[in-house]
Design a protein around this motif. Structure first.
Motif, PDB file in Angstrom:
ATOM      1  N   THR A 170      58.332  56.616   7.597  1.00 28.87           N
ATOM      2  CA  THR A 170      59.764  56.297   7.582  1.00 28.87           C
ATOM      3  C   THR A 170      60.262  55.953   5.748  1.00 28.87           C
ATOM      4  N   VAL A 171      60.867  56.965   5.834  1.00 31.79           N
ATOM      5  CA  VAL A 171      61.023  56.673   3.671  1.00 31.79           C
ATOM      6  C   VAL A 171      63.193  56.192   3.264  1.00 31.79           C
ATOM      7  N   LEU A 172      63.406  55.768   2.536  1.00 33.69           N
ATOM      8  CA  LEU A 172      64.030  54.435   2.283  1.00 33.69           C
ATOM      9  C   LEU A 172      64.417  55.252   1.171  1.00 33.69           C
ATOM     10  N   MET A 173      65.619  56.071   0.931  1.00 27.51           N
ATOM     11  CA  MET A 173      66.000  56.265  -0.502  1.00 27.51           C
ATOM     12  C   MET A 173      67.430  54.817  -0.808  1.00 27.51           C
ATOM     13  N   ILE A 174      67.798  54.140  -1.747  1.00 30.92           N
ATOM     14  CA  ILE A 174      69.109  53.851  -2.008  1.00 30.92           C
ATOM     15  C   ILE A 174      69.877  53.799  -3.574  1.00 30.92           C
ATOM     16  N   ASP A 175      70.540  54.292  -3.832  1.00 35.76           N
ATOM     17  CA  ASP A 175      71.502  54.106  -4.894  1.00 35.76           C
ATOM     18  C   ASP A 175      72.772  52.964  -4.952  1.00 35.76           C
ATOM     19  N   GLY A 176      72.252  52.633  -6.105  1.00 36.98           N
ATOM     20  CA  GLY A 176      73.225  50.848  -6.137  1.00 36.98           C
ATOM     21  C   GLY A 176      74.373  51.230  -6.470  1.00 36.98           C
ATOM     22  N   LEU A 177      75.356  50.660  -6.568  1.00 42.12           N
ATOM     23  CA  LEU A 177      76.598  51.329  -6.997  1.00 42.12           C
ATOM     24  C   LEU A 177      76.843  51.307  -8.764  1.00 42.12           C
ATOM     25  N   GLY A 178      76.897  52.083  -9.412  1.00 43.27           N
ATOM     26  CA  GLY A 178      76.998  52.428 -10.465  1.00 43.27           C
ATOM     27  C   GLY A 178      75.058  51.984 -11.509  1.00 43.27           C
ATOM     28  N   HIS A 179      75.063  51.431 -12.694  1.00 45.64           N
ATOM     29  CA  HIS A 179      73.728  51.035 -12.869  1.00 45.64           C
ATOM     30  C   HIS A 179      73.587  50.067 -13.490  1.00 45.64           C
ATOM     31  N   GLY A 180      72.447  49.739 -13.873  1.00 47.29           N
ATOM     32  CA  GLY A 180      72.013  48.664 -14.795  1.00 47.29           C
ATOM     33  C   GLY A 180      71.600  47.711 -13.806  1.00 47.29           C
ATOM     34  N   PRO A 181      71.330  45.948 -14.417  1.00 46.14           N
ATOM     35  CA  PRO A 181      70.497  45.512 -13.630  1.00 46.14           C
ATOM     36  C   PRO A 181      71.016  44.823 -12.221  1.00 46.14           C
ATOM     37  N   GLU A 182      72.821  44.904 -12.024  1.00 43.12           N
ATOM     38  CA  GLU A 182      73.062  44.440 -10.618  1.00 43.12           C
ATOM     39  C   GLU A 182      73.071  45.827  -9.821  1.00 43.12           C
ATOM     40  N   ALA A 183      72.893  46.868  -9.916  1.00 43.00           N
ATOM     41  CA  ALA A 183      72.488  47.675  -8.793  1.00 43.00           C
ATOM     42  C   ALA A 183      71.236  48.145  -8.691  1.00 43.00           C
ATOM     43  N   ALA A 184      70.277  47.335  -9.453  1.00 42.89           N
ATOM     44  CA  ALA A 184      68.480  47.630  -9.495  1.00 42.89           C
ATOM     45  C   ALA A 184      68.406  45.919  -8.833  1.00 42.89           C
ATOM     46  N   THR A 185      69.394  44.833  -8.809  1.00 42.42           N
ATOM     47  CA  THR A 185      69.149  43.812  -8.217  1.00 42.42           C
ATOM     48  C   THR A 185      69.676  44.487  -6.381  1.00 42.42           C
ATOM     49  N   ALA A 186      70.620  44.771  -6.224  1.00 35.63           N
ATOM     50  CA  ALA A 186      70.893  45.987  -4.694  1.00 35.63           C
ATOM     51  C   ALA A 186      69.721  47.109  -4.640  1.00 35.63           C
ATOM     52  N   ALA A 187      69.340  48.048  -5.030  1.00 35.65           N
ATOM     53  CA  ALA A 187      68.227  48.797  -4.901  1.00 35.65           C
ATOM     54  C   ALA A 187      67.090  47.466  -4.236  1.00 35.65           C
ATOM     55  N   GLN A 188      66.605  46.750  -5.055  1.00 43.62           N
ATOM     56  CA  GLN A 188      64.970  45.776  -5.080  1.00 43.62           C
ATOM     57  C   GLN A 188      65.680  45.102  -3.445  1.00 43.62           C
ATOM     58  N   ARG A 189      66.697  44.446  -3.353  1.00 43.49           N
ATOM     59  CA  ARG A 189      66.415  43.525  -2.170  1.00 43.49           C
ATOM     60  C   ARG A 189      66.877  44.951  -1.349  1.00 43.49           C
ATOM     61  N   ALA A 190      67.362  45.623  -1.161  1.00 38.78           N
ATOM     62  CA  ALA A 190      67.185  47.319  -0.505  1.00 38.78           C
ATOM     63  C   ALA A 190      65.479  47.414   0.446  1.00 38.78           C
ATOM     64  N   GLU A 191      65.150  47.426  -0.844  1.00 41.73           N
ATOM     65  CA  GLU A 191      63.508  47.717  -0.643  1.00 41.73           C
ATOM     66  C   GLU A 191      62.580  45.950  -0.102  1.00 41.73           C
ATOM     67  N   ARG A 192      63.225  45.167  -0.485  1.00 42.79           N
ATOM     68  CA  ARG A 192      62.373  43.920   0.857  1.00 42.79           C
ATOM     69  C   ARG A 192      62.950  44.522   1.828  1.00 42.79           C
ATOM     70  N   THR A 193      64.131  44.052   1.529  1.00 45.23           N
ATOM     71  CA  THR A 193      64.551  44.408   3.894  1.00 45.23           C
ATOM     72  C   THR A 193      63.870  45.787   4.929  1.00 45.23           C
ATOM     73  N   PHE A 194      63.438  46.474   3.756  1.00 45.42           N
ATOM     74  CA  PHE A 194      63.221  47.792   5.090  1.00 45.42           C
ATOM     75  C   PHE A 194      62.204  47.691   4.906  1.00 45.42           C
ATOM     76  N   LEU A 195      61.434  46.710   4.438  1.00 44.41           N
ATOM     77  CA  LEU A 195      59.367  46.621   4.298  1.00 44.41           C
ATOM     78  C   LEU A 195      59.262  45.274   5.320  1.00 44.41           C
ATOM     79  N   ALA A 196      60.275  44.505   5.410  1.00 45.50           N
ATOM     80  CA  ALA A 196      59.601  43.659   6.130  1.00 45.50           C
ATOM     81  C   ALA A 196      59.689  44.354   7.698  1.00 45.50           C
ATOM     82  N   ASN A 197      60.406  45.222   7.905  1.00 51.45           N
ATOM     83  CA  ASN A 197      60.880  46.032   9.484  1.00 51.45           C
ATOM     84  C   ASN A 197      60.820  47.250   9.646  1.00 51.45           C
ATOM     85  N   PRO A 198      59.621  48.130   8.770  1.00 49.76           N
ATOM     86  CA  PRO A 198      60.057  49.020   8.285  1.00 49.76           C
ATOM     87  C   PRO A 198      60.677  50.565   9.660  1.00 49.76           C
TER      88      PRO A 198
END
Length: 334
Positions: A170-198
């Motif tokens: 199972t693969v998850l791909m995320i594109d946080g809106l815009g770019h920069g630190p706030e977009a990175a925060t969204a992407a990293q939170r999505a990664e952690r949430t997914f990996l808790a129950n992939p």
């Protein structure tokens, strides 16, 4: 179960002889913490591959990152040069077309744990060298992935995660809106949430991500699961998936309109049949989708790591974060 989150990729444009030292330095830095002489060997690998571009090619680049799955380092070189008329001969020590000692590619192959090269006239040369400790298990059918920030940004607002479980990948791909630190925060939170129950159903994964991203910028997200001869795709927003083989492009899929974390329509899956020769590519809109219009035979037959690097090198939109991930035939189909 094995799993891994996005590894941010270092990109070194090889447009001047001084870039060779930069590639070596960045590879050594990326390998910091690996045992023994591996950091120094990583520097030699990157230096030899970059030197080969300077001597023989043009419009080249070296990508360096820790391996997406498993404990290793990937060094990938790509160029738009004339290609090699005889790849096997180019790997023999002492062979040179530039009156040097001719040790570059041969030395890189000896140092690397795994080494793959493809070269063709009019297409250029691509090399993947993986470096790992002797006791590191090999990951069968490892994906090829690159995650690059927009020019001028220190971190990418894109992300991905990969998990293998119960005979599925199972693969998850995320594109946080815009770019920069706030977009990175969204992407990293999505990664952690997914990996808790992939292993959850894909629709449930997107629903969980929607809740997790409510206080972030939100994101476009796609989840893909391959099991045997089938792929299931469930996406929201402009993350694309493509299936291809040496025969050409077979299917193209894009997520439904919406923003995960802000406006989530009911997640719906689509299913695609896969043959034993099918490759699946997922990518964010930092990769220009026009690569699918007329891909060459040389590109269609690349292994996943080289395919991802080739597309990132030639079709990346540098003003946006760009992530691409290629999966070869599923483990259960081998």
């Amino acid at each position: 179960m094995s799993a891994g989150a996005a590894v941010r990729t270092l990109h070194i444009a090889i447009d001047h002889p001084s870039a060779v030292q930069s590639a070596a330095d960045q590879a050594r830095s990326a390998a910091r913490g690996m045992p023994g002489a591996l950091p120094d060997q990583a520097a030699v690998l990157a230096s030899e591959l970059a030197s080969n571009i300077v001597k023989h090619a043009r419009n080249g680049a070296v990508f360096v990152q820790r391996s997406p799955l498993g404990d290793g380092l990937d060094v990938v070189a790509v160029d738009s040069g004339p290609g090699m008329p005889d790849v096997a001969r180019s790997l023999v020590d002492g062979y040179s077309t530039t009156k040097t000692i001719g040790a570059g590619l041969g030395a890189a192959r000896r140092i690397a744990t795994d080494f793959v090269i493809r070269s063709e006239a009019g297409f250029g040369t691509l090399v993947h060298a993986r470096l790992a400790a002797p006791d590191t298990p090999r990951v069968a059918g490892a994906p090829g992935a690159l995650c690059l920030p927009a020019d001028g940004e220190d971190e990418s607002g894109d992300g991905y995660a990969v998990a293998e479980h119960d005979g599925a990948r199972t693969v998850l791909m995320i594109d946080g809106l815009g770019h920069g630190p706030e977009a990175a925060t969204a992407a990293q939170r999505a990664e952690r949430t997914f990996l808790a129950n992939p292993a959850a159903p894909l629709a449930d994964i997107l629903t969980a991500l929607h809740k997790a991203l409510r206080h972030t910028r939100g994101a476009a997200v796609a989840a893909l699961r391959t099991t045997g001869g089938q792929a299931e795709f469930c996406g929201i927003g402009n993350v694309r998936a493509v299936t291809l083989s040496s025969q050409g492009i077979h299917r193209q899929l894009t997520g439904h309109a919406g923003i995960v974390g802000y406006n989530l329509p009911r997640p719906r899956s689509r299913f695609v049949e896969l043959s034993e020769h099918t490759t699946v590519v997922l990518y964010t809109d930092g990769i220009d989708h026009r690569w699918t219009y007329a891909p060459t035979d040389a590109r269609l037959t690349l292994p996943p790591v080289l395919l991802a690097a080739s597309l990132a090198h030639t079709h990346r939109r540098r003003r946006d974060d760009a992530t691409i991930l290629a999966l070869g035939p599923h483990l259960g189909m081998r």
